[in-house]
Design an enzyme around this catalytic site. Sequence first.
Site, PDB file in Angstrom:
ATOM      1  N   THR A 100       0.853  -1.187   0.000  1.00 28.36           N
ATOM      2  CA  THR A 100       0.000   0.000   0.000  1.00 28.36           C
ATOM      3  C   THR A 100       0.886   1.233   0.000  1.00 28.36           C
ATOM      4  O   THR A 100       1.650   1.458   0.944  1.00 28.36           O
ATOM      5  CB  THR A 100      -0.914  -0.003   1.231  1.00 28.36           C
ATOM      6  OG1 THR A 100      -1.733  -1.172   1.211  1.00 28.36           O
ATOM      7  CG2 THR A 100      -1.815   1.231   1.241  1.00 28.36           C
ATOM      8  N   CYS A 149      -3.438  -2.021   8.566  1.00 29.65           N
ATOM      9  CA  CYS A 149      -3.951  -1.236   7.432  1.00 29.65           C
ATOM     10  C   CYS A 149      -4.689   0.032   7.842  1.00 29.65           C
ATOM     11  O   CYS A 149      -4.254   1.139   7.520  1.00 29.65           O
ATOM     12  CB  CYS A 149      -4.862  -2.112   6.576  1.00 29.65           C
ATOM     13  SG  CYS A 149      -3.992  -3.428   5.716  1.00 29.65           S
ATOM     14  N   LYS A 166      -2.735   2.957   9.742  1.00 28.77           N
ATOM     15  CA  LYS A 166      -1.663   3.484   8.897  1.00 28.77           C
ATOM     16  C   LYS A 166      -2.209   4.188   7.667  1.00 28.77           C
ATOM     17  O   LYS A 166      -1.740   5.278   7.301  1.00 28.77           O
ATOM     18  CB  LYS A 166      -0.745   2.325   8.490  1.00 28.77           C
ATOM     19  CG  LYS A 166       0.395   2.689   7.547  1.00 28.77           C
ATOM     20  CD  LYS A 166       1.334   1.525   7.358  1.00 28.77           C
ATOM     21  CE  LYS A 166       0.705   0.392   6.577  1.00 28.77           C
ATOM     22  NZ  LYS A 166       0.537   0.722   5.144  1.00 28.77           N
ATOM     23  N   LYS A 185      -7.936  -8.509  16.062  1.00 27.08           N
ATOM     24  CA  LYS A 185      -9.217  -9.079  15.651  1.00 27.08           C
ATOM     25  C   LYS A 185      -9.095 -10.594  15.734  1.00 27.08           C
ATOM     26  O   LYS A 185      -7.988 -11.129  15.831  1.00 27.08           O
ATOM     27  CB  LYS A 185      -9.600  -8.632  14.238  1.00 27.08           C
ATOM     28  CG  LYS A 185      -8.672  -9.134  13.151  1.00 27.08           C
ATOM     29  CD  LYS A 185      -9.082  -8.652  11.770  1.00 27.08           C
ATOM     30  CE  LYS A 185     -10.353  -9.300  11.267  1.00 27.08           C
ATOM     31  NZ  LYS A 185     -10.636  -9.002   9.853  1.00 27.08           N
ATOM     32  N   ARG A 198      -0.474  -5.539  15.660  1.00 19.49           N
ATOM     33  CA  ARG A 198      -0.153  -4.171  15.252  1.00 19.49           C
ATOM     34  C   ARG A 198      -1.349  -3.249  15.490  1.00 19.49           C
ATOM     35  O   ARG A 198      -2.450  -3.519  15.018  1.00 19.49           O
ATOM     36  CB  ARG A 198       0.250  -4.154  13.775  1.00 19.49           C
ATOM     37  CG  ARG A 198       1.631  -4.727  13.525  1.00 19.49           C
ATOM     38  CD  ARG A 198       1.961  -4.838  12.064  1.00 19.49           C
ATOM     39  NE  ARG A 198       1.205  -5.902  11.402  1.00 19.49           N
ATOM     40  CZ  ARG A 198       1.352  -6.236  10.116  1.00 19.49           C
ATOM     41  NH1 ARG A 198       2.207  -5.569   9.365  1.00 19.49           N
ATOM     42  NH2 ARG A 198       0.644  -7.211   9.595  1.00 19.49           N
TER      43      ARG A 198
END
Length: 435
Positions: A121, A261, A264, A322, A329
């Site tokens: 990404t 994700c 960030k 999760k 992270r």
Amino acid sequence: MKICIVGTGYVGLITGACLAEMGNYVICVDNDEEKLKKLKNGITPLYEPGLEELILANVSEGRLEFTNDLDYAVKKSIACFIAVGTPSGDDGSCDLSFVLSVANDIGKAMNGYKVIVDKSTVPVGTHKLVEDEIKKHYNAEFDVVSNPEFLKQGAAVDDFLKPDRVVIGSDSEKAIDIMRDIYSPFTRTGNPIIIMDVRSAEMTKYAANAFLATKISFANEISNICEKVGADADLVRIGMSSDKRIGNQFLFHGLGYGGSCFPKDVQALIKTASDYGIDSDLLKATHQVNINQRKVFVNKILKYYNNDIKGKTFGLWGLAFKPRTNDMREAPAITIINMLLDAGANIKAYDPKAFDNAKAIFANKIYYAENSYDALKDADALILITEWNEFRRPSFDKIKELLKEPVIFDGRNQYDKKRMKDRGIKYISLGSVDN
């Protein structure tokens, strides 16, 4: 087709294993010798359902190889995927040093036409920086393509094998044909391969993640308002999500988003907007609400104990950000545990998969329980952080027996409030008046 994947982190391993599963010859490159040794022996460094089986099968069939020799991998391949980390800087910017270092090394190894695929990404415009690095060493024909990933941790293998869509950013018909060839086995059910310019493809990943993160923060903001006005956030969610324009995904209130994700990417998009003179108030609010939500939850715990938890011991269920992953992270558990430790509490934690990563963060600051009930022995209360399936139907009689006081602080609103009250359990959750 011969493909190399540079980087055997989360995205790289999923991509490599799934592409090999479709008959491609895939070479995964990494400079971590210990990780490579494990992978060659079929041991995955991360937990993702179905991944280990894919790696074992494709290594056995000779379609998947692991090496530290990037030069060899590039020369063997027609498509080279860059899947290395892009960590956040202090200002929220995306650190491209790993991406550009790999691009530079690819340029040195080039021996003919290649499609260089940005799978990491990356901010809008990164493709040009990658091109410039390669051109320092290679002046013949090549193409740089943006191919963002849309993988949900805990369901990433299925997401890759059966994608909602595949986004390819390129204006080169030659590169597009190769990318279509790579992805056509994954889209036979009719889900689209969407072709667009490179900048739009780079932006699509950030826009999608920022939107989902905003839905989560919106749900949490509504939840906090519901508590104050005496409404039930669960019922409000059901009423909202029945509207087809809104839908029911990513509207569950709780402890907010974490992982590699959303945090960030939201911050990176804020920084990109700022670089272009745009003050992205909505994205800033999304980020701030997410940070505040952990404090909202800890404040409920402190309030119950009159702001004094020194010497209290809490049994904590869930450390990963999760379920169905060992990834910690930006996990809510990190912030919550640190706040409780700073206030003088003791933590006895259990998670089905995340202990190795937790130990790297907390070392001996907390107790690592053998199982979920071990975490509750002589604890003052249960704190639920991550909604693993095994926590959904526990023995509440056993919970009451093990805890000093039958109190549950539920950061995921997993249990029925009335049933908890009928069982004699003090139940404190988010989004409604506590029983």
